[in-house]
Scaffold this motif. Structure first.
Motif, short mmCIF file in Angstrom:
data_model
loop_
_atom_site.label_atom_id
_atom_site.label_comp_id
_atom_site.label_asym_id
_atom_site.label_seq_id
_atom_site.Cartn_x
_atom_site.Cartn_y
_atom_site.Cartn_z
N VAL A 41 19.89 -21.50 23.30
CA VAL A 41 19.63 -21.25 24.73
C VAL A 41 19.89 -19.78 25.08
CG1 VAL A 41 20.01 -23.64 25.47
CG2 VAL A 41 21.96 -22.10 25.33
N LYS A 42 19.66 -18.90 24.08
CA LYS A 42 19.83 -17.47 24.33
C LYS A 42 18.79 -16.98 25.34
CE LYS A 42 16.95 -16.48 20.28
NZ LYS A 42 16.96 -16.18 18.83
N ALA A 43 18.99 -15.74 25.83
CA ALA A 43 18.05 -15.13 26.78
C ALA A 43 17.74 -16.08 27.94
CB ALA A 43 16.77 -14.68 26.08
N ALA A 90 15.91 -22.83 12.08
CA ALA A 90 15.50 -22.83 13.49
C ALA A 90 14.30 -23.78 13.59
CB ALA A 90 15.16 -21.41 13.93
N THR A 91 13.50 -23.67 14.65
CA THR A 91 12.37 -24.61 14.80
C THR A 91 11.49 -24.66 13.54
OG1 THR A 91 12.33 -24.18 17.18
CG2 THR A 91 10.36 -25.19 16.22
N GLY A 92 11.07 -23.49 13.07
CA GLY A 92 10.20 -23.45 11.89
C GLY A 92 10.85 -24.09 10.68
N THR A 140 20.92 -27.97 12.79
CA THR A 140 19.71 -27.16 12.93
C THR A 140 19.75 -26.44 14.28
OG1 THR A 140 18.45 -29.03 13.81
CG2 THR A 140 18.32 -28.65 11.42
N ARG A 141 18.95 -25.38 14.38
CA ARG A 141 19.03 -24.52 15.57
C ARG A 141 17.67 -24.32 16.23
NH1 ARG A 141 21.11 -21.24 11.45
NH2 ARG A 141 19.49 -19.73 11.94
N PRO A 142 17.09 -25.39 16.78
CA PRO A 142 15.80 -25.21 17.44
C PRO A 142 15.92 -24.45 18.75
CG PRO A 142 16.59 -27.44 17.80
CD PRO A 142 17.56 -26.80 16.84
C1 LIG Z 1 16.44 -17.26 18.11
C2 LIG Z 1 17.13 -17.84 16.95
C3 LIG Z 1 17.00 -19.20 16.66
C4 LIG Z 1 15.99 -20.09 17.33
O1 LIG Z 1 14.72 -19.80 16.80
P1 LIG Z 1 13.41 -20.56 17.26
O2 LIG Z 1 12.35 -19.98 16.39
O3 LIG Z 1 13.21 -20.23 18.70
O4 LIG Z 1 13.62 -22.01 17.04
C5 LIG Z 1 17.81 -19.73 15.65
N1 LIG Z 1 18.67 -18.94 14.96
C6 LIG Z 1 18.79 -17.62 15.20
C7 LIG Z 1 19.76 -16.82 14.40
C8 LIG Z 1 18.02 -17.01 16.20
O5 LIG Z 1 18.13 -15.70 16.41
#
Ligand SMILES: *Cc1c(COP(=O)(O)O)cnc(C)c1O
Length: 343
Positions: free
Chosen positions: A32-34, A188-190, A203-205
């Motif tokens: 939830v950055k930015a 992340a999402t990908g 995971t970090r979507p």
């Molecule tokens: C922005 C970011 C994410 C999320 O990436 P998405 O492509 O938006 O899912 C995860 N990890 C890190 C370190 C990021 O900078």
């Protein structure tokens, strides 16, 4: 009122989170950055916490503090930029977990904070943030004693499933972390879409929650409705907008809508992007100004009193294509003037 309306569907954000959480076998955190990719960290954070998200990620400590105020105690909040000068009080007071990026940050953290959870970020090839393999190796003993809460790394090319960089980084991440007993996070999402060997413990979507590529099954999250301020008829050879970049070839009905590049509607979409009146596409004509855009509405039977820039017909990625950009940039550029309406 001439402020445009930005509709944000929190239920669809939660539904995207649930789907990505299932895809990653219950491991999904939330990025939830930015300001939650421009959509509102408070509203999005509260909704995702209610939906069950326990691990949140933000870029900087100030964002972490804003999120903690919104979600209260409980969920973990990780800071990608780690522990910088000036962060110490925020990290402590708002119970934030810095992801330490370098030996320098680790030293600074140990000198300034005690008894506080940390995570570690590793560089596995992107060369953006994180400790290098040798640096991590040299600090291994110190780090193991600190019992980090989480070790993460980030993929550079995960939006392209066939890119050899993905597997290369996976191999590096496994090699670097094989001797340390700690939760791990790479995708992340990908990365979620690359399959379960990329999922690890969390995971970090981010973008997938907000309806953007590469998660093509995402539910749409936003709608953007721009009010028409004025409609006029333009005769052949007349021009529209700054620098006369559009000239009428025939009699044209032109609507001037409220919003412009100051609201994140990039100037390089001038003479390119499309706005919709229900199902009817209408082209932007002439230069996009700071607060105003000219649109050819000759195809509309009645005079429209609003036009949609983002809706079921046009996603953030469709629009990004017109601007030679990406959905991420469209979202995070959304202006502060919009009247944000949460659904
Ligand atoms: C922005 C970011 C994410 C999320 O990436 P998405 O492509 O938006 O899912 C995860 N990890 C890190 C370190 C990021 O900078």
């Amino acid at each position: 009122m001439s402020s445009a309306e930005l509709y944000i569907n929190l239920a669809n954000i939660c539904s995207n989170w649930n789907a990505l959480n299932s895809l990653s076998n219950g491991a999904a955190g939330a990025v939830v950055k930015a300001n939650a990719y421009g959509l509102g960290i408070k509203e999005v954070g509260i909704s995702l916490a209610k939906a069950g998200a326990r691990d949140f990620f933000v870029a900087i400590a100030e964002e972490g503090a804003a999120l903690r105020r919104a979600v209260g105690p409980g969920p973990k909040i990780y800071i990608f930029s780690g522990h910088m000068v000036g962060d110490t009080t925020l990290l402590r007071d708002f119970d934030l977990i810095p992801l330490i990026n370098s030996a320098k940050q680790l030293l600074f953290h140990l000198e300034n904070s005690s008894n506080q959870l940390i995570g570690i970020q590793l560089d596995t090839g992107m060369n953006r943030l994180g400790m290098e393999a040798t640096e991590f190796q040299e600090l291994n003993e110190t780090i193991s004693k600190l019992k980090p809460d989480l070790i993460i790394s980030h993929l550079a090319c995960a939006d392209d499933q066939t890119h050899p960089m993905n597997e290369k980084q996976l191999v590096n991440f496994n090699a670097m972390t094989k001797d340390i007993n700690c939760k791990k996070s790479l995708a992340a999402t990908g990365g979620i879409l690359l399959g379960k060997q990329y999922h690890f413990d969390i995971t970090r979507p981010g973008i997938g929650l907000y309806g953007g590529n590469p998660y093509s099954n995402a539910k749409r999250v936003i709608g953007l409705k721009l009010p028409v301020i004025q409609i006029r008829t333009v005769l052949p050879d007349e021009t529209v907008g700054y620098s006369n970049t559009w000239t009428a070839k025939k009699i044209t009905k032109v609507a001037t809508v409220s919003s412009g590049y100051a609201d994140g509607i990039f100037r390089n979409m001038s003479n390119k992007a499309t706005l919709y009146y229900n199902e009817i596409p209408n082209s932007i004509i002439g230069r996009i100004s700071m607060d105003l855009i000219g649109v050819d509405v000759s195809n509309c039977k009645e005079d429209p009193d609003y036009l949609w820039l983002l809706n079921g017909k046009q996603s953030i990625d469709d629009l990004a294509e017109e601007a030679n950009s990406i959905g991420y940039e469209i979202l995070t550029a959304l202006g502060q003037r919009y009247n944000r309406i949460y659904i």
